[in-house]
Design a protein around this motif. Structure first.
Motif, PDB file in Angstrom:
ATOM      1  N   MET A   1       2.805  13.642  -9.734  1.00 12.60           N
ATOM      2  CA  MET A   1       3.118  14.968  -9.191  1.00 12.60           C
ATOM      3  C   MET A   1       4.381  14.916  -8.330  1.00 12.60           C
ATOM      4  SD  MET A   1      -0.486  16.849  -8.301  1.00 12.60           S
ATOM      5  CE  MET A   1      -1.041  15.662  -7.114  1.00 12.60           C
ATOM      6  N   LEU A   2       4.502  13.884  -7.493  1.00 11.01           N
ATOM      7  CA  LEU A   2       5.706  13.757  -6.660  1.00 11.01           C
ATOM      8  C   LEU A   2       6.955  13.553  -7.508  1.00 11.01           C
ATOM      9  CD1 LEU A   2       4.698  11.575  -3.586  1.00 11.01           C
ATOM     10  CD2 LEU A   2       5.534  13.919  -3.582  1.00 11.01           C
TER      11      LEU A   2
ATOM     12  N   GLN B   1       7.951  16.817  -9.093  1.00 11.39           N
ATOM     13  CA  GLN B   1       8.496  17.757  -8.104  1.00 11.39           C
ATOM     14  C   GLN B   1       9.892  17.333  -7.671  1.00 11.39           C
ATOM     15  OE1 GLN B   1       6.680  20.594  -7.114  1.00 11.39           O
ATOM     16  NE2 GLN B   1       8.678  21.171  -6.373  1.00 11.39           N
TER      17      GLN B   1
ATOM     18  N   SER C   1      12.534  18.119 -10.273  1.00 10.94           N
ATOM     19  CA  SER C   1      12.855  19.539 -10.432  1.00 10.94           C
ATOM     20  C   SER C   1      13.938  20.005  -9.459  1.00 10.94           C
ATOM     21  CB  SER C   1      11.597  20.389 -10.241  1.00 10.94           C
ATOM     22  OG  SER C   1      11.209  20.394  -8.877  1.00 10.94           O
TER      23      SER C   1
ATOM     24  N   ALA D   1      10.150  17.862  -1.317  1.00 12.51           N
ATOM     25  CA  ALA D   1       9.279  17.861  -2.496  1.00 12.51           C
ATOM     26  C   ALA D   1       7.812  17.886  -2.074  1.00 12.51           C
ATOM     27  CB  ALA D   1       9.569  16.631  -3.351  1.00 12.51           C
ATOM     28  N   CYS D   2       7.455  17.156  -1.031  1.00  8.06           N
ATOM     29  CA  CYS D   2       6.069  17.167  -0.541  1.00  8.06           C
ATOM     30  C   CYS D   2       5.692  18.551  -0.037  1.00  8.06           C
ATOM     31  CB  CYS D   2       5.888  16.137   0.563  1.00  8.06           C
ATOM     32  SG  CYS D   2       5.891  14.435  -0.020  1.00  8.06           S
TER      33      CYS D   2
ATOM     34  N   LYS E   1       6.980  21.454  -0.978  1.00  9.85           N
ATOM     35  CA  LYS E   1       6.842  22.335  -2.141  1.00  9.85           C
ATOM     36  C   LYS E   1       5.563  22.040  -2.911  1.00  9.85           C
ATOM     37  CE  LYS E   1      11.722  23.269  -3.026  1.00  9.85           C
ATOM     38  NZ  LYS E   1      12.822  23.091  -3.992  1.00  9.85           N
ATOM     39  N   LEU E   2       5.216  20.774  -3.034  1.00  7.79           N
ATOM     40  CA  LEU E   2       4.008  20.401  -3.760  1.00  7.79           C
ATOM     41  C   LEU E   2       2.756  20.892  -3.034  1.00  7.79           C
ATOM     42  CD1 LEU E   2       2.936  18.925  -6.228  1.00  7.79           C
ATOM     43  CD2 LEU E   2       2.943  16.825  -4.889  1.00  7.79           C
TER      44      LEU E   2
ATOM     45  N   THR F   1       2.516  24.575  -3.692  1.00  8.83           N
ATOM     46  CA  THR F   1       2.070  24.826  -5.061  1.00  8.83           C
ATOM     47  C   THR F   1       0.570  24.592  -5.199  1.00  8.83           C
ATOM     48  OG1 THR F   1       4.227  24.157  -5.914  1.00  8.83           O
ATOM     49  CG2 THR F   1       2.396  24.155  -7.479  1.00  8.83           C
TER      50      THR F   1
END
Length: 139
Positions: free
Chosen positions: A45-46, A49, A52, A90-91, A93-94, A97
């Motif tokens: 997942m990281l 992300q 992206s 990224a963390c 945003k994850l 999400t």
């Protein structure tokens, strides 16, 4: 056998850091992150992300050995952001999400509870033909 106790795979020991950062000296704007007590689930997942984000040139991870509960994540940026800042963003945003996904999941189950008139199918169906009725993506 050789496998550690289950709790050792996710509980941090006293003084153990969850993330270790090491700057890459051979590649510009790159860093390697060792994230302990985690596995492929978080790593993938990281990585997705991070990839992206437009500032990232490379991101990849590996789990060196299945009996060692950590993974190594390597990030290279174009220089406009540091790899540490990219990972933090990224963390964030994850987490956002996953929070949105959790809210939609709970919302869908609240709809199912509110409908209530549909008899419970032991196989998880609604008693309707395929392609009719609400889907979990229909909001």
């Amino acid at each position: 056998m050789n496998a550690p106790n289950r709790f050792e795979l996710y509980v941090l020991d006293d003084g153990e850091k969850p993330v270790e950062v090491s700057e890459d000296t051979k590649i510009p704007n790159a860093a390697t992150f060792k994230i302990v007590k985690q596995d492929h689930t978080l790593a993938n997942m990281l990585r997705a992300q991070v990839l992206s984000m437009p500032q990232v040139l490379f991101a990849g991870y590996k789990v060196p050995h299945p009996l060692h509960p950590y993974f190594v994540l390597k990030i290279q940026t174009d220089g406009s952001m540091t790899p540490q800042a990219v990972l933090e963003q990224a963390c964030t945003k994850l987490i956002a999400t996953l929070s949105t996904l959790e809210a939609k999941f709970k919302r869908e189950f609240s709809f199912k509870d509110a409908e209530g008139a549909v008899p419970e199918d032991p196989y998880g169906g609604t008693g309707q033909a395929w392609g009719t009725g609400k889907d979990y993506l229909d909001f």
